[in-house]
Design a protein around this motif. Structure first.
Motif, PDB file in Angstrom:
ATOM      1  N   MET A 164       0.855  -1.182   0.000  1.00  0.00           N
ATOM      2  CA  MET A 164       0.000   0.000   0.000  1.00  0.00           C
ATOM      3  C   MET A 164       0.898   1.241   0.000  1.00  0.00           C
ATOM      4  SD  MET A 164      -3.115   0.933   2.615  1.00  0.00           S
ATOM      5  CE  MET A 164      -3.762  -0.710   2.583  1.00  0.00           C
ATOM      6  N   LYS A 165       0.562   2.202  -0.813  1.00  0.00           N
ATOM      7  CA  LYS A 165       1.380   3.406  -0.916  1.00  0.00           C
ATOM      8  C   LYS A 165       1.215   4.291   0.320  1.00  0.00           C
ATOM      9  CE  LYS A 165       1.698   3.617  -5.821  1.00  0.00           C
ATOM     10  NZ  LYS A 165       2.478   4.362  -6.719  1.00  0.00           N
ATOM     11  N   VAL A 166       2.276   4.986   0.643  1.00  0.00           N
ATOM     12  CA  VAL A 166       2.296   5.851   1.823  1.00  0.00           C
ATOM     13  C   VAL A 166       1.148   6.848   1.793  1.00  0.00           C
ATOM     14  CG1 VAL A 166       3.627   7.649   2.991  1.00  0.00           C
ATOM     15  CG2 VAL A 166       4.764   5.593   2.181  1.00  0.00           C
ATOM     16  N   ILE A 167       0.920   7.453   0.647  1.00  0.00           N
ATOM     17  CA  ILE A 167      -0.121   8.476   0.555  1.00  0.00           C
ATOM     18  C   ILE A 167      -1.510   7.881   0.827  1.00  0.00           C
ATOM     19  CG2 ILE A 167      -0.586   8.405  -1.923  1.00  0.00           C
ATOM     20  CD1 ILE A 167      -0.307  11.553  -1.711  1.00  0.00           C
ATOM     21  N   ASN A 168      -1.741   6.655   0.389  1.00  0.00           N
ATOM     22  CA  ASN A 168      -3.023   6.002   0.654  1.00  0.00           C
ATOM     23  C   ASN A 168      -3.196   5.716   2.137  1.00  0.00           C
ATOM     24  OD1 ASN A 168      -3.580   6.015  -2.070  1.00  0.00           O
ATOM     25  ND2 ASN A 168      -2.882   3.927  -2.396  1.00  0.00           N
ATOM     26  N   VAL A 169      -2.126   5.289   2.775  1.00  0.00           N
ATOM     27  CA  VAL A 169      -2.180   4.984   4.205  1.00  0.00           C
ATOM     28  C   VAL A 169      -2.438   6.260   5.004  1.00  0.00           C
ATOM     29  CG1 VAL A 169      -0.793   4.168   6.153  1.00  0.00           C
ATOM     30  CG2 VAL A 169      -0.754   2.928   3.989  1.00  0.00           C
ATOM     31  N   LEU A 170      -1.790   7.339   4.624  1.00  0.00           N
ATOM     32  CA  LEU A 170      -1.936   8.598   5.352  1.00  0.00           C
ATOM     33  C   LEU A 170      -3.259   9.308   5.068  1.00  0.00           C
ATOM     34  CD1 LEU A 170       1.673  10.020   5.027  1.00  0.00           C
ATOM     35  CD2 LEU A 170       0.648   8.852   6.982  1.00  0.00           C
ATOM     36  N   ALA A 171      -3.963   8.868   4.047  1.00  0.00           N
ATOM     37  CA  ALA A 171      -5.246   9.499   3.705  1.00  0.00           C
ATOM     38  C   ALA A 171      -6.311   9.224   4.756  1.00  0.00           C
ATOM     39  CB  ALA A 171      -5.722   9.010   2.333  1.00  0.00           C
ATOM     40  N   GLU A 172      -6.136   8.183   5.564  1.00  0.00           N
ATOM     41  CA  GLU A 172      -7.109   7.865   6.615  1.00  0.00           C
ATOM     42  C   GLU A 172      -6.868   8.829   7.780  1.00  0.00           C
ATOM     43  OE1 GLU A 172      -7.631   6.696   9.811  1.00  0.00           O
ATOM     44  OE2 GLU A 172      -9.723   6.285   9.328  1.00  0.00           O
ATOM     45  N   GLU A 188      10.718   9.990   0.639  1.00  0.00           N
ATOM     46  CA  GLU A 188      10.208   9.607  -0.680  1.00  0.00           C
ATOM     47  C   GLU A 188       8.996  10.453  -1.059  1.00  0.00           C
ATOM     48  OE1 GLU A 188       9.423   5.395  -0.539  1.00  0.00           O
ATOM     49  OE2 GLU A 188      11.483   4.960   0.063  1.00  0.00           O
ATOM     50  N   LEU A 189       8.116  10.672  -0.104  1.00  0.00           N
ATOM     51  CA  LEU A 189       6.928  11.492  -0.342  1.00  0.00           C
ATOM     52  C   LEU A 189       7.325  12.926  -0.670  1.00  0.00           C
ATOM     53  CD1 LEU A 189       3.837  11.424  -0.352  1.00  0.00           C
ATOM     54  CD2 LEU A 189       3.896  11.917   2.094  1.00  0.00           C
ATOM     55  N   ASN A 190       8.321  13.440   0.033  1.00  0.00           N
ATOM     56  CA  ASN A 190       8.802  14.793  -0.218  1.00  0.00           C
ATOM     57  C   ASN A 190       9.376  14.918  -1.625  1.00  0.00           C
ATOM     58  OD1 ASN A 190       9.433  17.515   0.708  1.00  0.00           O
ATOM     59  ND2 ASN A 190      11.562  16.843   0.588  1.00  0.00           N
ATOM     60  N   THR A 191      10.134  13.925  -2.063  1.00  0.00           N
ATOM     61  CA  THR A 191      10.693  13.932  -3.420  1.00  0.00           C
ATOM     62  C   THR A 191       9.576  13.948  -4.452  1.00  0.00           C
ATOM     63  OG1 THR A 191      12.644  12.740  -2.661  1.00  0.00           O
ATOM     64  CG2 THR A 191      12.180  12.659  -5.021  1.00  0.00           C
ATOM     65  N   TRP A 192       8.551  13.150  -4.222  1.00  0.00           N
ATOM     66  CA  TRP A 192       7.413  13.083  -5.145  1.00  0.00           C
ATOM     67  C   TRP A 192       6.689  14.433  -5.204  1.00  0.00           C
ATOM     68  CZ3 TRP A 192       2.032  13.227  -4.135  1.00  0.00           C
ATOM     69  CH2 TRP A 192       1.227  12.868  -5.232  1.00  0.00           C
ATOM     70  N   VAL A 193       6.454  15.045  -4.044  1.00  0.00           N
ATOM     71  CA  VAL A 193       5.756  16.344  -4.001  1.00  0.00           C
ATOM     72  C   VAL A 193       6.598  17.416  -4.678  1.00  0.00           C
ATOM     73  CG1 VAL A 193       4.983  18.176  -2.440  1.00  0.00           C
ATOM     74  CG2 VAL A 193       4.349  15.818  -1.976  1.00  0.00           C
TER      75      VAL A 193
END
Length: 112
Positions: free
Chosen positions: A1-9, A73-78
């Motif tokens: 599961m992708k980090v962004i999906n997990v953090l969406a909750e 990784e999320l920061n790099t993507w953003v």
């Protein structure tokens, strides 16, 4: 599961925000957020499976803390999207300035 999906909750995001202040046990997290322990444990399991938190057993307690790698990784993507949006906003700014220039020319012609 992708980090962004997990953090969406929302509850998982609250747990992450709380863990930003430092490592905590399941009981401490539950107490701070007003949730029951089984509910917090389920969210921590999902966060752990996604690599967002790691657990450190200390005697009979399990202490959870954030792992930095998923956020890097999320920061790099953003940041990759920020470059695109910066260019688009610059283009929009140029276009608006150009349109304002045309409007002032049109206003000058009307007053003549």
């Amino acid at each position: 599961m992708k980090v962004i999906n997990v953090l969406a909750e929302p509850k998982r995001m609250l747990i992450v925000e709380l863990l930003r202040l430092g490592p905590l046990s399941v009981g401490e997290i539950a107490e701070h957020l007003g949730l029951n322990q089984p509910q917090v444990s389920k969210h921590l399991k999902v966060l752990g499976d996604a690599g967002i938190v790691e657990v450190q057993p200390i005697t009979n307690r399990r202490i959870y803390k954030l792992r930095p790698e998923p956020f890097q990784e999320l920061n790099t993507w953003v940041e990759s999207y920020l470059k695109i949006w910066d260019e688009r906003f610059d283009n929009l700014d140029d276009y608006l300035l150009k349109m304002q220039g045309k409007d002032s020319i049109s206003e000058d012609k009307k007053t003549e």
